[in-house]
Every structure is written in C-alpha cells, then in structure tokens.
Scaffold this motif. Structure first.
Motif, PDB file in Angstrom:
ATOM      1  N   ASN A 181       0.825  -1.203   0.000  1.00  0.00           N
ATOM      2  CA  ASN A 181       0.000   0.000   0.000  1.00  0.00           C
ATOM      3  C   ASN A 181       0.865   1.262   0.000  1.00  0.00           C
ATOM      4  OD1 ASN A 181      -2.636   1.221   0.088  1.00  0.00           O
ATOM      5  ND2 ASN A 181      -2.197   1.791   2.197  1.00  0.00           N
ATOM      6  N   GLU A 182       0.462   2.219  -0.817  1.00  0.00           N
ATOM      7  CA  GLU A 182       1.128   3.520  -0.940  1.00  0.00           C
ATOM      8  C   GLU A 182       2.600   3.395  -1.309  1.00  0.00           C
ATOM      9  OE1 GLU A 182       0.253   5.867   2.535  1.00  0.00           O
ATOM     10  OE2 GLU A 182      -1.877   5.959   2.037  1.00  0.00           O
ATOM     11  N   THR A 183       2.889   2.444  -2.198  1.00  0.00           N
ATOM     12  CA  THR A 183       4.242   2.333  -2.746  1.00  0.00           C
ATOM     13  C   THR A 183       4.156   2.371  -4.266  1.00  0.00           C
ATOM     14  OG1 THR A 183       4.311  -0.099  -2.877  1.00  0.00           O
ATOM     15  CG2 THR A 183       5.020   0.910  -0.806  1.00  0.00           C
ATOM     16  N   PHE A 184       5.319   2.524  -4.885  1.00  0.00           N
ATOM     17  CA  PHE A 184       5.400   2.453  -6.340  1.00  0.00           C
ATOM     18  C   PHE A 184       5.991   1.099  -6.681  1.00  0.00           C
ATOM     19  CE2 PHE A 184       6.609   3.209 -10.642  1.00  0.00           C
ATOM     20  CZ  PHE A 184       5.583   4.031 -11.113  1.00  0.00           C
ATOM     21  N   LEU A 185       5.272   0.315  -7.474  1.00  0.00           N
ATOM     22  CA  LEU A 185       5.680  -1.047  -7.808  1.00  0.00           C
ATOM     23  C   LEU A 185       6.555  -1.046  -9.054  1.00  0.00           C
ATOM     24  CD1 LEU A 185       2.191  -2.745  -7.290  1.00  0.00           C
ATOM     25  CD2 LEU A 185       4.023  -2.432  -5.604  1.00  0.00           C
ATOM     26  N   LEU A 186       7.720  -1.651  -8.937  1.00  0.00           N
ATOM     27  CA  LEU A 186       8.648  -1.771 -10.063  1.00  0.00           C
ATOM     28  C   LEU A 186       8.939  -3.238 -10.334  1.00  0.00           C
ATOM     29  CD1 LEU A 186      11.258   1.039  -9.255  1.00  0.00           C
ATOM     30  CD2 LEU A 186       9.569   1.036 -11.110  1.00  0.00           C
ATOM     31  N   PRO A 187       9.085  -3.605 -11.610  1.00  0.00           N
ATOM     32  CA  PRO A 187       9.390  -4.998 -11.949  1.00  0.00           C
ATOM     33  C   PRO A 187      10.880  -5.292 -11.778  1.00  0.00           C
ATOM     34  CG  PRO A 187       9.176  -3.717 -13.955  1.00  0.00           C
ATOM     35  CD  PRO A 187       8.865  -2.789 -12.809  1.00  0.00           C
ATOM     36  N   GLY A 188      11.185  -6.288 -10.986  1.00  0.00           N
ATOM     37  CA  GLY A 188      12.578  -6.642 -10.753  1.00  0.00           C
ATOM     38  C   GLY A 188      13.173  -7.549 -11.806  1.00  0.00           C
ATOM     39  N   ARG A 189      12.343  -8.102 -12.700  1.00  0.00           N
ATOM     40  CA  ARG A 189      12.825  -9.062 -13.702  1.00  0.00           C
ATOM     41  C   ARG A 189      12.549  -8.634 -15.146  1.00  0.00           C
ATOM     42  NH1 ARG A 189      10.538 -14.439 -10.647  1.00  0.00           N
ATOM     43  NH2 ARG A 189      11.949 -14.326  -8.858  1.00  0.00           N
ATOM     44  N   SER A 190      12.295  -7.368 -15.351  1.00  0.00           N
ATOM     45  CA  SER A 190      11.986  -6.894 -16.698  1.00  0.00           C
ATOM     46  C   SER A 190      13.220  -6.955 -17.587  1.00  0.00           C
ATOM     47  CB  SER A 190      11.485  -5.454 -16.660  1.00  0.00           C
ATOM     48  OG  SER A 190      11.343  -4.953 -17.975  1.00  0.00           O
ATOM     49  N   PRO A 191      13.057  -7.451 -18.817  1.00  0.00           N
ATOM     50  CA  PRO A 191      14.191  -7.415 -19.752  1.00  0.00           C
ATOM     51  C   PRO A 191      14.434  -6.003 -20.299  1.00  0.00           C
ATOM     52  CG  PRO A 191      12.266  -8.394 -20.808  1.00  0.00           C
ATOM     53  CD  PRO A 191      11.898  -8.152 -19.373  1.00  0.00           C
ATOM     54  N   TYR A 192      13.493  -5.087 -20.076  1.00  0.00           N
ATOM     55  CA  TYR A 192      13.580  -3.742 -20.648  1.00  0.00           C
ATOM     56  C   TYR A 192      13.866  -2.644 -19.621  1.00  0.00           C
ATOM     57  CZ  TYR A 192      11.166  -6.300 -24.313  1.00  0.00           C
ATOM     58  OH  TYR A 192      10.814  -7.226 -25.251  1.00  0.00           O
ATOM     59  N   LEU A 193      13.796  -2.965 -18.353  1.00  0.00           N
ATOM     60  CA  LEU A 193      14.005  -1.960 -17.311  1.00  0.00           C
ATOM     61  C   LEU A 193      15.184  -2.409 -16.449  1.00  0.00           C
ATOM     62  CD1 LEU A 193      12.660   0.638 -16.003  1.00  0.00           C
ATOM     63  CD2 LEU A 193      11.674  -0.968 -14.363  1.00  0.00           C
ATOM     64  N   ARG A 194      16.164  -1.552 -16.325  1.00  0.00           N
ATOM     65  CA  ARG A 194      17.324  -1.859 -15.488  1.00  0.00           C
ATOM     66  C   ARG A 194      17.242  -1.026 -14.219  1.00  0.00           C
ATOM     67  NH1 ARG A 194      21.544  -0.436 -18.573  1.00  0.00           N
ATOM     68  NH2 ARG A 194      22.363   1.185 -17.226  1.00  0.00           N
ATOM     69  N   LEU A 195      17.270  -1.686 -13.081  1.00  0.00           N
ATOM     70  CA  LEU A 195      17.205  -1.004 -11.790  1.00  0.00           C
ATOM     71  C   LEU A 195      18.590  -0.948 -11.169  1.00  0.00           C
ATOM     72  CD1 LEU A 195      13.996  -2.583 -10.193  1.00  0.00           C
ATOM     73  CD2 LEU A 195      14.209  -0.393 -11.372  1.00  0.00           C
ATOM     74  N   GLU A 196      18.919   0.233 -10.674  1.00  0.00           N
ATOM     75  CA  GLU A 196      20.177   0.430  -9.959  1.00  0.00           C
ATOM     76  C   GLU A 196      19.851   1.135  -8.659  1.00  0.00           C
ATOM     77  OE1 GLU A 196      22.637   2.804 -12.514  1.00  0.00           O
ATOM     78  OE2 GLU A 196      22.432   1.421 -14.194  1.00  0.00           O
ATOM     79  N   GLN A 197      20.683   0.909  -7.643  1.00  0.00           N
ATOM     80  CA  GLN A 197      20.520   1.621  -6.382  1.00  0.00           C
ATOM     81  C   GLN A 197      21.774   2.429  -6.111  1.00  0.00           C
ATOM     82  OE1 GLN A 197      18.943  -1.844  -3.916  1.00  0.00           O
ATOM     83  NE2 GLN A 197      17.932  -0.079  -2.986  1.00  0.00           N
ATOM     84  N   ASP A 198      21.553   3.663  -5.613  1.00  0.00           N
ATOM     85  CA  ASP A 198      22.701   4.503  -5.273  1.00  0.00           C
ATOM     86  C   ASP A 198      23.146   4.202  -3.839  1.00  0.00           C
ATOM     87  OD1 ASP A 198      20.998   5.905  -3.530  1.00  0.00           O
ATOM     88  OD2 ASP A 198      20.718   7.586  -4.906  1.00  0.00           O
ATOM     89  N   VAL A 199      24.096   4.950  -3.345  1.00  0.00           N
ATOM     90  CA  VAL A 199      24.652   4.687  -2.013  1.00  0.00           C
ATOM     91  C   VAL A 199      23.619   4.843  -0.897  1.00  0.00           C
ATOM     92  CG1 VAL A 199      27.028   5.221  -2.646  1.00  0.00           C
ATOM     93  CG2 VAL A 199      25.534   7.048  -1.845  1.00  0.00           C
ATOM     94  N   ARG A 200      22.591   5.644  -1.102  1.00  0.00           N
ATOM     95  CA  ARG A 200      21.520   5.808  -0.105  1.00  0.00           C
ATOM     96  C   ARG A 200      20.456   4.728  -0.224  1.00  0.00           C
ATOM     97  NH1 ARG A 200      20.006  11.930  -1.213  1.00  0.00           N
ATOM     98  NH2 ARG A 200      18.992  10.718  -2.809  1.00  0.00           N
ATOM     99  N   GLY A 201      20.510   3.945  -1.302  1.00  0.00           N
ATOM    100  CA  GLY A 201      19.500   2.912  -1.528  1.00  0.00           C
ATOM    101  C   GLY A 201      18.378   3.354  -2.433  1.00  0.00           C
ATOM    102  N   ASP A 202      18.409   4.615  -2.889  1.00  0.00           N
ATOM    103  CA  ASP A 202      17.378   5.089  -3.804  1.00  0.00           C
ATOM    104  C   ASP A 202      17.550   4.420  -5.168  1.00  0.00           C
ATOM    105  OD1 ASP A 202      16.369   6.693  -1.804  1.00  0.00           O
ATOM    106  OD2 ASP A 202      17.483   8.465  -2.438  1.00  0.00           O
ATOM    107  N   TYR A 203      16.457   4.371  -5.927  1.00  0.00           N
ATOM    108  CA  TYR A 203      16.448   3.636  -7.193  1.00  0.00           C
ATOM    109  C   TYR A 203      16.559   4.559  -8.402  1.00  0.00           C
ATOM    110  CZ  TYR A 203      15.163  -0.619  -4.778  1.00  0.00           C
ATOM    111  OH  TYR A 203      15.171  -1.705  -3.959  1.00  0.00           O
TER     112      TYR A 203
END
Length: 175
Positions: free
Chosen positions: A81-103
């Motif tokens: 609830n009240e979050t933004f859902l991102l796909p962790g296994r998408s072949p088209y979206l690459r997720l990275e986290q910075d030193v603070r943990g932000d995406y």
C-alpha cells in the motif's frame, strides 16, 4: 438423521470459501511496459484482491482454518500500500541503487528516480494484473504442503485494478 437425498450413503462435501475483505486492497503506483521502447506513464490504482479456497468439508463442518491464508493476503496488501511497484525481472528496465538505496530505473532512453522508501520491487517481468495475481497466489501456495495438509485442493486468486478489470491465477492439487 439421514436426509432423503443421501440415500443412506456417506456424502463427500466439497465447498469453496471466498475471501474478499475490506482489508484485501492496496493503493499503488506503476507503469506497464509494452516493449523495449514503449511504456505507460506513471499512474496508480486502488487494487483489490479476492481469494477462493476449495476443498473437502471435514467432520467438524469446516473446510480448514483459512485465517493464516487470509492474514497473509492482508499483510501483503499492507506492505504494498502507498508504494510504487517496479518490476525486478523486466528485460527492458534496469534497476540500480545509489549509495543511499534510492532507485534509478533505466528504460530505453529515460532515467526515472525513486526514493527507496517509496518503492517495492516485485519478482515480476512487468507490473500487470496478471503478475500481481500470480505473486499473491504463489506466496499462498508456496510449496503446496500447507494447503495439502489442510485439505485445500484448489486456489483462485484474482487481482483488480478497478471495477470490471480482473486477472485470475489458479492452482490445483493434482496429488
């Protein structure tokens, strides 16, 4: 007492418990990815979850103690609830986290930034009703041992993004 329709034979009773509680909902943002270069704009829904459990009624007139399954769904709804859902296994979206943990989400020629506290990364290729229903269902079924021991033979999970738009996921014990 023997009822006329039983003809004196023991009856096997199967029933379905349908769970669609007020607490089985969540509000979340997402976007659907259609291809390597095309996605929806960021938006949100008020999602609802429905679960149907089918199995044999035992001697005490119950299907099973389905309370823990209901609580698992409610707990997952609260977590999303009240979050933004991102796909962790998408072949088209690459997720990275910075030193603070932000995406940082990289899609085609775009960079989208999200605070870590606002994001839930799901084990899906795309954030769709089909995938949300599957994640809820697979979590409930896990390895199937709990359901098998409780006599539940079939589970249907539905997830809706609004009235009239549902997706279903089903599991059946064939053992």
């Amino acid at each position: 007492m023997t009822f006329p329709f039983s003809f004196g034979l023991p009856m096997s009773r199967t029933t379905t418990i349908e769970l669609h509680k007020e607490e089985m909902k969540f509000s979340a943002g997402h976007f659907t990815i259609f291809s390597a270069t095309h996605r929806e704009n960021l938006h949100g829904h008020n999602f609802t979850v429905y679960v149907a459990l089918t199995g044999a009624v035992v001697e005490n007139g119950l299907l099973s103690d389905y309370g823990p399954l209901k609580q698992a769904v409610i707990s997952r709804c609260r977590a999303w609830n009240e979050t933004f859902l991102l796909p962790g296994r998408s072949p088209y979206l690459r997720l990275e986290q910075d030193v603070r943990g932000d995406y940082l989400a990289r899609f085609h020629d775009e960079e989208l930034r999200f605070l870590a506290r606002d994001v839930t990364v799901l084990p899906v290729e795309n954030v769709t009703l089909e995938e949300l229903a599957r994640v809820f269902g697979e979590e409930l079924v896990a390895d199937g041992a709990v359901l098998k021991s409780s006599g539940i033979t079939r589970v249907v999970v539905k997830c809706a993004s609004g009235p009239g738009q549902w997706s279903s996921w089903e599991w059946e014990n064939h053992g």
